[in-house]
Design a protein around this motif. Structure first.
Motif, PDB file in Angstrom:
ATOM      1  N   VAL A 178       0.712  -1.278  -0.182  1.00 34.36           N
ATOM      2  CA  VAL A 178      -0.009  -0.145   0.069  1.00 34.36           C
ATOM      3  C   VAL A 178       0.856   1.167   0.025  1.00 34.36           C
ATOM      4  O   VAL A 178       0.294   1.963  -0.764  1.00 34.36           O
ATOM      5  N   TYR A 218      -5.504   0.544  -6.998  1.00 36.14           N
ATOM      6  CA  TYR A 218      -4.842   0.871  -4.909  1.00 36.14           C
ATOM      7  C   TYR A 218      -6.517   1.371  -5.096  1.00 36.14           C
ATOM      8  O   TYR A 218      -6.436   0.805  -3.219  1.00 36.14           O
ATOM      9  N   LYS A 219      -7.215   1.642  -5.035  1.00 35.88           N
ATOM     10  CA  LYS A 219      -8.763   2.200  -3.633  1.00 35.88           C
ATOM     11  C   LYS A 219      -9.527   1.360  -4.482  1.00 35.88           C
ATOM     12  O   LYS A 219     -10.139   0.963  -3.101  1.00 35.88           O
ATOM     13  N   MET A 251      -7.673  -1.150  -1.296  1.00 41.90           N
ATOM     14  CA  MET A 251      -8.392   0.220   0.398  1.00 41.90           C
ATOM     15  C   MET A 251      -9.598  -0.001   0.655  1.00 41.90           C
ATOM     16  O   MET A 251      -9.918  -0.030   1.637  1.00 41.90           O
ATOM     17  N   GLU A 295     -10.649  -2.286   4.232  1.00 41.25           N
ATOM     18  CA  GLU A 295     -11.797  -1.661   4.948  1.00 41.25           C
ATOM     19  C   GLU A 295     -12.594  -2.850   5.665  1.00 41.25           C
ATOM     20  O   GLU A 295     -13.020  -2.150   6.330  1.00 41.25           O
ATOM     21  N   TYR A 336      -1.661   2.018  11.243  1.00 43.17           N
ATOM     22  CA  TYR A 336      -3.100   1.597  10.334  1.00 43.17           C
ATOM     23  C   TYR A 336      -4.093   0.901  12.265  1.00 43.17           C
ATOM     24  O   TYR A 336      -2.345   0.272  12.343  1.00 43.17           O
TER      25      TYR A 336
END
Length: 213
Positions: free
Chosen positions: A119, A146-147, A150, A154, A197
């Protein structure tokens, strides 16, 4: 002389009759006494037999009662053992579920730790792209990947730790530098050098930050 003999005979007969009558009375009394004694003995024997029967009956009742009590004790003992074993099994099941959950969290946390450098590289690479090249197909594709990554992180409970503008907290932040900044309050994070994180409620990686004095 004849009259005298008759008188003597009459007297003898009267005496014999009296003796016979007395003998009959004596015999009757003895018979009555014997019958009474026999009746008393029979009554006593009957009472003894009755008492013996009652005693035997009580002994039988006591015997069966003891047997029943022993059986009840065995049943209670088995019930107690069953309840204890059920309680132990329930505690074992809860402990196993807790350990399984902890092992799962540890495994997931380890995987997240290994993914975070990837990441970071995505973020560094996208940040290094010049503004005029951000519309290129390759750059746009990397940004979408990348999105997506993520979003997946999440969904499984991974989220970044808030840092810039927050008060420094050693439980979440790792201060590597201190700066003088009058615009920020004391012990406030001025800059984030590396994102931190969390996985659910556990810190996977502390934020690397610069703190204002």
């Amino acid at each position: 002389m004849a009259e005298n003999k008759e008188e003597v005979l009459e007297e003898v007969l009267e005496d014999l009759e009296k003796e016979a009558a007395e003998s009959e009375e004596t015999t009757a009394e003895d018979t009555t006494s014997t019958e009474e004694e026999t009746s008393e003995e029979h009554t006593e024997q009957t009472e003894e037999e009755s008492e013996s029967d009652d005693s035997a009956s009580d002994e039988k009742k006591g015997f069966f009662k003891k047997k029943k009590d022993k059986k009840d004790e065995q049943i209670e003992d088995l019930n107690d053992r069953l309840k204890r074993q059920m309680a132990e099994f329930d505690n074992f099941r809860k402990r196993s579920e807790k350990e399984k959950s902890q092992m799962y969290d540890m495994g997931a946390k380890t995987v997240v730790e290994k993914i975070l450098p990837v990441v970071d590289n995505f973020e560094r690479g996208l940040a290094a792209v010049p503004e005029e090249n951000k519309e290129d197909a390759f750059v746009a594709g990397m940004d979408k990947i990348y999105k997506q990554m993520m979003t997946v992180l999440e969904e499984i409970g991974v989220k970044p730790i808030e840092a810039v503008g927050q008060e420094f907290d050693p439980n979440f932040h790792n201060a590597v530098m201190h700066v003088e900044d009058e615009e920020l309050g004391e012990n406030v994070i001025a800059e984030e050098l590396q994102k931190g994180y969390m996985y659910r409620d556990a810190v996977v990686r502390h934020s690397m930050v610069k703190v204002a004095n």
